[in-house]
Design a protein around this motif. Structure first.
Motif, short mmCIF file in Angstrom:
data_model
loop_
_atom_site.label_atom_id
_atom_site.label_comp_id
_atom_site.label_asym_id
_atom_site.label_seq_id
_atom_site.Cartn_x
_atom_site.Cartn_y
_atom_site.Cartn_z
N UNK A 7 0.83 -1.21 0.00
CA UNK A 7 0.00 0.00 0.00
C UNK A 7 0.86 1.26 0.00
N UNK A 8 1.97 1.22 0.77
CA UNK A 8 2.87 2.37 0.82
C UNK A 8 3.55 2.59 -0.53
N UNK A 9 3.96 1.51 -1.19
CA UNK A 9 4.59 1.63 -2.51
C UNK A 9 3.61 2.21 -3.52
N UNK A 10 2.37 1.75 -3.46
CA UNK A 10 1.35 2.23 -4.39
C UNK A 10 1.08 3.72 -4.18
N UNK A 15 1.91 9.52 -5.90
CA UNK A 15 2.49 10.85 -5.66
C UNK A 15 3.46 11.24 -6.75
N UNK A 16 4.23 10.29 -7.26
CA UNK A 16 5.27 10.62 -8.24
C UNK A 16 4.68 10.94 -9.62
N UNK A 17 3.46 10.49 -9.89
CA UNK A 17 2.85 10.76 -11.19
C UNK A 17 2.47 12.22 -11.33
N UNK A 18 2.06 12.85 -10.23
CA UNK A 18 1.71 14.28 -10.26
C UNK A 18 2.96 15.10 -9.95
N UNK A 117 -0.44 30.27 -7.76
CA UNK A 117 0.28 29.48 -6.78
C UNK A 117 0.68 28.18 -7.44
N UNK A 118 1.94 27.79 -7.28
CA UNK A 118 2.48 26.58 -7.90
C UNK A 118 3.20 25.77 -6.84
N UNK A 119 2.74 24.52 -6.62
CA UNK A 119 3.31 23.65 -5.60
C UNK A 119 3.65 22.29 -6.19
N UNK A 120 4.68 21.62 -5.67
CA UNK A 120 4.99 20.27 -6.14
C UNK A 120 3.95 19.27 -5.67
N UNK A 121 3.72 18.22 -6.48
CA UNK A 121 2.80 17.16 -6.11
C UNK A 121 1.34 17.56 -6.23
N UNK A 122 0.46 16.70 -5.72
CA UNK A 122 -0.98 16.94 -5.78
C UNK A 122 -1.42 17.69 -4.53
N UNK A 123 -1.24 19.02 -4.56
CA UNK A 123 -1.59 19.87 -3.42
C UNK A 123 -2.46 21.03 -3.91
N UNK A 124 -3.51 20.68 -4.63
CA UNK A 124 -4.40 21.68 -5.20
C UNK A 124 -5.07 22.52 -4.12
#
Length: 344
Positions: A7-10, A15-18, A117-124
């Motif tokens: 589950x952690x790997x998934x 996270x890495x896709x976004x 605003x621009x942030x790394x990852x999925x942090x909309x």
């Protein structure tokens, strides 16, 4: 691998896709023409008003006046997603940027203000909160053009209403490799989303990177737009993960060989063109996601994808010719990847 570890790997894969999340608010001021009709003195007046409004904010902003900036620095700002291509060509414009490069205001681009605003990852959610806070501060000092029946007035009718665009940058190498990307992009446009290249409208798709954003704002609340983009993004993420599983099952050692060859080239090349480097780095991102590469993180690859861009090579590494850009890029990549290992 136990259930928790799987589950952690998934989750790490998701996270890495976004690569990044961005929220942008378009605003215009009452009593001024839209930017395409502004006189030079009016444009300067708006820049001054924005600067004065920011003096009361608890974040420091650096101002860049487009007429005073050279093309190389504009290219640098564009590559770092701090300005648009249109802003780089706008002599009457300016941009205010915070020290972390996460918050910016383009002034006199298509609209008087483009708050971003621009942030790394999925942090909309966080990106929206940052924009909303800055927007509220500016609105205390600036009289926005707003109508009850139309919302915020914007130069382009598609931005009427909230004036908000929310977007994510996603890395989809398996969907591209398997030929699944075209129907996904077509479906996205059919449900009111825009899919663009690395630097927005009119730019090419490179390194399997795609920007997905809403197209319409009128009739939607800000929270609805954020939730819609996040929901669609999660669906795209799951499709990419499934495509990666199929790709690994189908190609196996052939895929491992492709990725390990990319690593070898990055660790040894003396000359590297930009498109070539982006495609190799895309493969490395995939290798990290699959657990085949160690010694470097996915977040580092995202930063490197910006550092290898031509403007960054010129500004940060003092390259003075195309040859120096290409050799400097190769030198940078060789230094970074010499201690990175393939363990697939």
């Amino acid at each position: 691998m136990n259930e928790n570890a799987e589950a952690s790997k998934l989750e790490d894969m998701r996270k890495s896709i976004v690569v990044s999340s961005r929220v942008r608010l378009a605003r215009n001021l009452e009593d001024y023409n839209f930017p395409n009709k502004l006189e030079a003195n009016e444009a300067k007046d708006i820049i001054s008003k924005v600067k004065e409004s920011l003096d009361g904010y608890d974040i420091n902003f650096n101002a860049v006046i487009m007429a005073e900036a050279d093309m190389l620095y504009k290219e640098y700002l564009l590559e770092n997603h701090l300005i648009s291509k249109e802003m780089s060509e706008e002599a009457k414009g300016a941009v205010f940027i915070n020290e972390q490069n996460t918050l910016s205001i383009m002034v006199n681009e298509e609209d008087h203000l483009r708050i971003q605003a621009l942030l790394p990852g999925l942090h909309m959610d966080n990106a929206y909160e940052m924009c909303d806070k800055l927007d509220d501060l500016l609105e205390k000092n600036l009289r926005y053009a707003f109508r009850e029946n139309l919302g915020y007035l914007t130069s382009c009718p598609t931005n009427l209403g909230t004036g908000m665009r929310a977007s994510v940058m996603v890395h989809l190498p398996a969907l591209v490799e398997m030929g699944f990307i075209t129907p996904i992009l077509e479906n996205a446009t059919q449900i009111g989303l825009a899919v663009r290249g690395l630097y927005g409208e009119g730019t090419q798709f490179i390194g399997s990177l795609f920007q997905v954003s809403n197209q319409l704002t009128l009739g939607f609340k800000e929270e609805e737009i954020v939730n819609s983009i996040m929901g669609i993004t999660r669906q795209i993420i799951e499709k990419e993960i499934e495509a990666e599983r199929i790709l690994v099952s189908k190609l196996g050692i052939v895929l491992q060989d492709r990725i390990s060859r990319c690593l070898g080239i990055l660790a040894t090349s003396r000359v590297m063109k930009i498109n070539e480097s982006m495609n190799y780095l895309s493969k490395i991102k995939l290798g990290i996601r699959l657990g085949w590469i160690t010694g470097i993180s996915d977040e580092e690859i995202n930063r490197i994808m910006i550092k290898v861009q031509p403007g960054n090579q010129i500004i940060d590494y003092k390259a003075k010719s195309q040859e120096q850009i290409d050799t400097g890029r190769a030198n940078l990549l060789r230094t970074i990847f010499k201690d990175v290992d393939f363990v697939g």
